[in-house]
Write an enzyme that holds these catalytic residues in place. Structure first.
Site, PDB file in Angstrom:
ATOM      1  N   ILE A  80      12.777 -35.698  28.463  1.00  0.00           N
ATOM      2  CA  ILE A  80      13.160 -36.465  29.663  1.00  0.00           C
ATOM      3  C   ILE A  80      12.772 -35.759  30.950  1.00  0.00           C
ATOM      4  O   ILE A  80      13.015 -36.279  32.037  1.00  0.00           O
ATOM      5  CB  ILE A  80      14.676 -36.755  29.670  1.00  0.00           C
TER       6      ILE A  80
ATOM      7  N   LYS B 168      17.886 -28.028  27.976  1.00  0.00           N
ATOM      8  CA  LYS B 168      16.716 -27.444  28.629  1.00  0.00           C
ATOM      9  C   LYS B 168      16.241 -26.240  27.833  1.00  0.00           C
ATOM     10  O   LYS B 168      16.991 -25.275  27.634  1.00  0.00           O
ATOM     11  CB  LYS B 168      17.052 -27.030  30.063  1.00  0.00           C
TER      12      LYS B 168
ATOM     13  N   VAL C  80      12.996 -30.414  29.277  1.00  0.00           N
ATOM     14  CA  VAL C  80      14.344 -30.941  29.092  1.00  0.00           C
ATOM     15  C   VAL C  80      14.298 -32.081  28.074  1.00  0.00           C
ATOM     16  O   VAL C  80      13.430 -32.954  28.150  1.00  0.00           O
ATOM     17  CB  VAL C  80      14.933 -31.451  30.421  1.00  0.00           C
TER      18      VAL C  80
ATOM     19  N   ASP D 240      14.437 -23.879  45.202  1.00  0.00           N
ATOM     20  CA  ASP D 240      13.504 -24.910  44.753  1.00  0.00           C
ATOM     21  C   ASP D 240      14.103 -26.299  45.004  1.00  0.00           C
ATOM     22  O   ASP D 240      14.213 -27.119  44.094  1.00  0.00           O
ATOM     23  CB  ASP D 240      13.178 -24.730  43.271  1.00  0.00           C
TER      24      ASP D 240
ATOM     25  N   GLY E  79      10.952 -24.938  32.298  1.00  0.00           N
ATOM     26  CA  GLY E  79      10.986 -25.373  30.921  1.00  0.00           C
ATOM     27  C   GLY E  79      11.008 -26.882  30.779  1.00  0.00           C
ATOM     28  O   GLY E  79      10.823 -27.625  31.740  1.00  0.00           O
TER      29      GLY E  79
ATOM     30  N   GLY F 120       9.547 -28.948  34.011  1.00  0.00           N
ATOM     31  CA  GLY F 120       9.388 -28.258  35.281  1.00  0.00           C
ATOM     32  C   GLY F 120       8.953 -26.837  35.077  1.00  0.00           C
ATOM     33  O   GLY F 120       8.581 -26.421  33.967  1.00  0.00           O
ATOM     34  N   GLY F 121       9.016 -26.058  36.158  1.00  0.00           N
ATOM     35  CA  GLY F 121       8.547 -24.691  36.114  1.00  0.00           C
ATOM     36  C   GLY F 121       9.348 -23.807  35.178  1.00  0.00           C
ATOM     37  O   GLY F 121       8.844 -22.799  34.683  1.00  0.00           O
TER      38      GLY F 121
END
Length: 870
Positions: free
Chosen positions: A517, A539, A525, A634, A523, A520-521
């Protein structure tokens, strides 16, 4: 003959005049301000004066038998303010009268009598005979004897209103009406105690004067009465001059009223130029009114308003009441001394969780029934008490609060330190599964193999018990962080470590990591469903800076204890060899970028403001509400998640560097996402919470526009109606747009409305857009010191602080960013920049170089650089 005819006419006129004289007398007020005993009046008798038969000396107040809602049997004998017709006191509020019912003044007192002779209301027995009834210029209705001594006065028997000069003594209260037109007593009371003035719903307190933001406490002496005068509202001591608590009002006024409204809010207003001007209202927040969203309704605060919905696992009926989603569950009624309490079979009681971050209006004013007990024990106390309808339990304080007899609205809390979990008591269906007989085969086998089976189960039970004990959630002092290999069997002493999941549990929950789903940087999810049917986000971590098991567990312990309604909750973790997993609460609507930039239903402006406010509250808590300051590093739409009702939660906050107060200005390691990186990331400047403020400002601009800050879009330069941002190519030029620069230029020209998402089609005003744009520009100042704190951003969004004025000299760097974006876009021939947005300069251009057009070169930052190790 003419004379005779004239005489006859005169006689007739004379007789008619005498016949009509009684009618003309009783159709007007008997006296200016005083009526003597042995007087009766009905509304019908004084219908020409709208039931009024008594006025104060200067005509400021009037006493009348009047009707509020045009119902035939809803007449009240009341005192009103003449110019506004506002009722300040009513005699027979418990027993409305008809137009022919009488108000009777005798030497024994004042009485309201029905047509059948029944007494609807009367004054108590008096010390001497009544001579007259007077309406004073203060609005006080008094009965006096022949020596003008006061025998009774309305000021000592208030209804729902207090006026200037009136005192509400201890043991006396204001009680709300059922509605604006029905004077029957409602459920709200303003009670004066020896220490304070409190608002109560039934028997539960929900506001105290001394705790109000506009009140100031001057003394600790005992309170004797509450009084309102020309300058404010006061709690006074017995001497009548010692101020215990006061609410000073801005303008002096000879006439103002304080009224407890039917909705449960106490307000003070002054009458100016035929209008009521509100001066004070309590509670100030709608969600602090017990039944603002009705029973069990979920109240979410908004700027100057609030919204209502049903909590998760509840649905709304046609009448607006919230009931369990599961039709086999029902809400019980509270018991009392006259009811049979056997309906509350403890075995049929269960609880529906409301989730974390919930609050209840009465918790701040009540004591827990027990401290230091577990959730299950708190529920047991409620189950055994038929008056208990729900509980609130502190996850860290372990305090147990019982909600007894009545249930009000539930509050989606904005308190950064709120750790309460709410549960509503429900009754399960009385049907129970059939009982199974013990298998006959077991009776045969038990004598020969029972001992072996029993021994096996005992051993397995001990192993499972030890395993579960070590992995419990909460504040257990000793927790196993990793059980993946024999080398990792040592016990780590880390307080507050959340639940540890087995790797096999996560494989089963995610169906072997089947449904991705997000990515990102840090890992990937996956969606998962645990054994208790709760949906979670798992995650799988990569690129972690912290490699050691103990260091990882330490950070997880800190993250696990960060609880806020606008932060994604960490449910647990898993460590398997060098793999790391986080188990987080699942957000059904996904990330903000999907909702904001996608092709689904457009977000309305009010929803955008709520998302902006929720995000700001979450960041403010990370910066100043935690024991350890947390800089997110972030902030971007992908890390802002939404639930079903668009509830906002920030994710990935715990993956940033955790700072102690002493370290807050020393963090300089690069990480983040291009397009949201503050200029100081690219220099040797220290990183602080103001770097998050910059990222938030960029996100806020995208919320306004509904598109990414760096995109290719048509620009009309004032053609076709002067719309600077256009989706039509007619009379326009297609080129790359760096929206923060557009926002700056439009701000300089006061053309805010043109910056709003065109899909809103006029459903937003220029003033609303201006507010968010100005806040955003203040957040992206080049100089971090000029950026507001997130706490101040929250106050500006809520209206507590004035919106800041952007400093153009600290925003000129956006002109360079915009030109460089355009150059790079043309070179690459790309219609959309990648997910990282703008290419940032390797060094921070000063305002002077930005103005002169001389800039340092721009370096390319790889995704590993911007999202990699800390």
């Amino acid at each position: 003959m003419g004379f005779s005819f004239s005489l006859s006419l005169a006689a007739i006129f004379f007789l008619l005049s005498w016949a009509l004289l009684p009618l003309s007398i009783v159709s007007h007020p008997v006296s200016t301000y005083s009526i003597h005993a042995n007087f009766t009046a009905t509304n019908f008798q004084f219908i020409d004066t709208y039931g009024t038969f008594l006025s104060s000396q200067n005509g400021t107040f009037k006493a009348s038998i009047s009707n509020l809602d045009q119902q035939p049997s809803h007449y009240y004998f009341s005192v009103s303010h003449a110019d506004s017709n506002s009722v300040i006191w009513s005699a027979n509020r418990n027993a409305p009268m008809s137009s022919s019912d009488e108000v009777s003044l005798t030497t024994n007192g004042l009485t309201v009598v029905g047509e059948a002779g029944n007494v609807l209301w009367s004054t108590p027995p008096l010390n001497s005979e009544v001579d007259a009834m007077q309406l004073l210029e203060t609005g006080n209705l008094v009965l006096v004897d022949a020596r003008n001594n006061t025998l009774w006065e309305s000021f000592q028997h208030p209804t729902d209103t207090i006026v200037v000069g009136q005192r509400i003594r201890i043991g006396t209260s204001l009680q709300s009406a059922v509605s604006d037109v029905d004077m029957l007593p409602g459920d709200y009371r303003l009670e004066v105690t020896d220490g304070d003035a409190v608002l109560q719903w039934n028997t539960m307190t929900y506001w105290e004067l001394s705790m109000d933001a506009k009140a100031s406490k001057n003394s600790n002496v005992n309170v004797s009465f509450l009084e309102m005068n020309e300058s404010g509202l006061y709690l006074l001591g017995s001497d009548g001059s010692t101020i215990v608590t006061q609410v000073a009002l801005t303008y002096a006024s000879d006439f103002r009223i304080g009224k407890l409204g039917s909705e449960g809010r106490f307000s003070i207003s002054r009458f100016v130029s035929d209008n009521w001007l509100l001066e004070f209202a309590a509670p100030a927040e709608n969600c602090r009114i017990p039944l603002f969203c009705r029973k069990i309704g979920l109240c979410t605060s908004k700027p100057l308003s609030a919204s209502c919905s049903c909590p998760l696992q509840f649905r709304s009926q046609i009448d607006g009441e919230c009931v369990p989603m599961d039709s086999s569950l029902s809400l019980p009624s509270a018991c009392n001394d006259t009811r049979n309490t056997s309906q509350f079979n403890i075995n049929s009681v269960t609880y529906i969780g409301l989730g974390s971050g919930m609050d209840y209006f009465a918790i701040d004013f009540m004591n827990p029934v027990r401290n230091g007990i577990s959730l299950s024990l708190c529920q047991d106390l409620c189950s055994a008490n038929c008056s208990c309808l729900g509980i609130f339990h502190g996850s860290s304080s372990l305090s147990c609060y019982l909600l007894e007899n009545y249930l009000g609205s539930i509050i989606l809390s904005s308190k950064p330190t709120n750790d309460y979990w709410g549960y509503i008591k429900v009754l399960a269906s009385s049907s129970s599964p059939p009982k199974h007989k013990f298998p006959i085969a077991a009776l045969v086998l038990l004598p020969s193999s029972g001992f072996l089976i029993l021994t096996t189960f005992v051993i397995l039970g001990i192993v499972c018990l030890r395993k579960n004990t070590l992995s419990k959630t909460g504040t257990a002092k000793w927790s196993r962080c990793d059980s993946s290999s024999s080398a990792d069997l040592e016990i780590i002493s880390i307080p507050g470590l959340p639940r540890r999941f087995d790797y096999e549990e996560l494989v089963a929950a995610t169906e072997n990591f089947k449904t991705q789903i997000g990515k990102g940087g840090f890992g990937t999810v996956y969606k998962g469903t645990l054994s208790d049917k709760s949906v979670v986000a798992v995650k799988k971590m990569t690129s972690l800076g912290v490699e050691g098991k103990k260091e990882f567990c330490t950070e997880i312990a800190v993250i696990g204890n960060v609880h806020h309604v606008n932060l994604v909750r960490l449910k647990g973790f898993c460590v398997r060899a060098r793999q790391r997993f986080l188990v987080l609460e699942y957000m059904s609507k996904g990330s903000l970028d999907r909702t904001l930039f996608g092709n689904g239903p457009v977000l309305e402006w009010g929803e955008r403001v709520e998302i902006a406010l929720g995000t700001a509250r979450g960041l403010a808590y990370l910066h100043s509400g935690c024991e350890h300051k947390i800089i997110h590093c972030d902030v971007k739409p992908q890390n802002i998640l939404l639930h079903d009702n668009l509830q906002v939660k920030i994710s990935d906050f715990g993956l940033s560097k955790l700072l102690s107060p002493e370290q807050s200005g020393l963090y300089t390691t690069m990480r983040g996402t291009r397009g949201y990186l503050a200029p100081e990331w690219l220099t040797s400047s220290a990183i602080s919470d103001k770097s998050d403020v910059y990222g938030y400002g960029m996100v806020l601009l995208e919320i306004v526009r509904g598109r990414k800050n760096s995109t290719l879009q048509t620009w009309s330069d004032g053609i076709s109606g002067g719309d600077g941002l256009s989706t039509s190519s007619y009379g326009s030029e297609t080129r790359s747009i760096y929206f923060p620069l557009c926002a700056l230029e439009m701000h300089e020209q006061n053309r805010y409305l043109e910056l709003a998402d065109r899909r809103l089609e006029g459903r937003v005003t220029s003033e609303e857009v201006e507010k968010l744009v100005r806040i955003a520009l203040c957040c992206v100042h080049e100089d971090p010191a000029l950026r507001p704190t997130m706490a101040n951003v929250v106050s500006m969004l809520e209206g507590g602080l004035p919106v800041g004025e952007p400093r153009v000299d600290s925003l000129n760097f956006l002109r360079y960013y915009g030109r460089r974006f355009t150059e790079v876009s043309r070179k690459e021939g790309s219609n959309e920049q990648d997910e990282f947005g703008l290419y940032d300069p390797s060094t921070n251009p000063t305002s002077e170089t930005a103005t002169n057009g001389s800039y340092n070169s721009m370096s390319y930052l790889s995704s590993q650089q911007v999202s990699g190790p800390r």
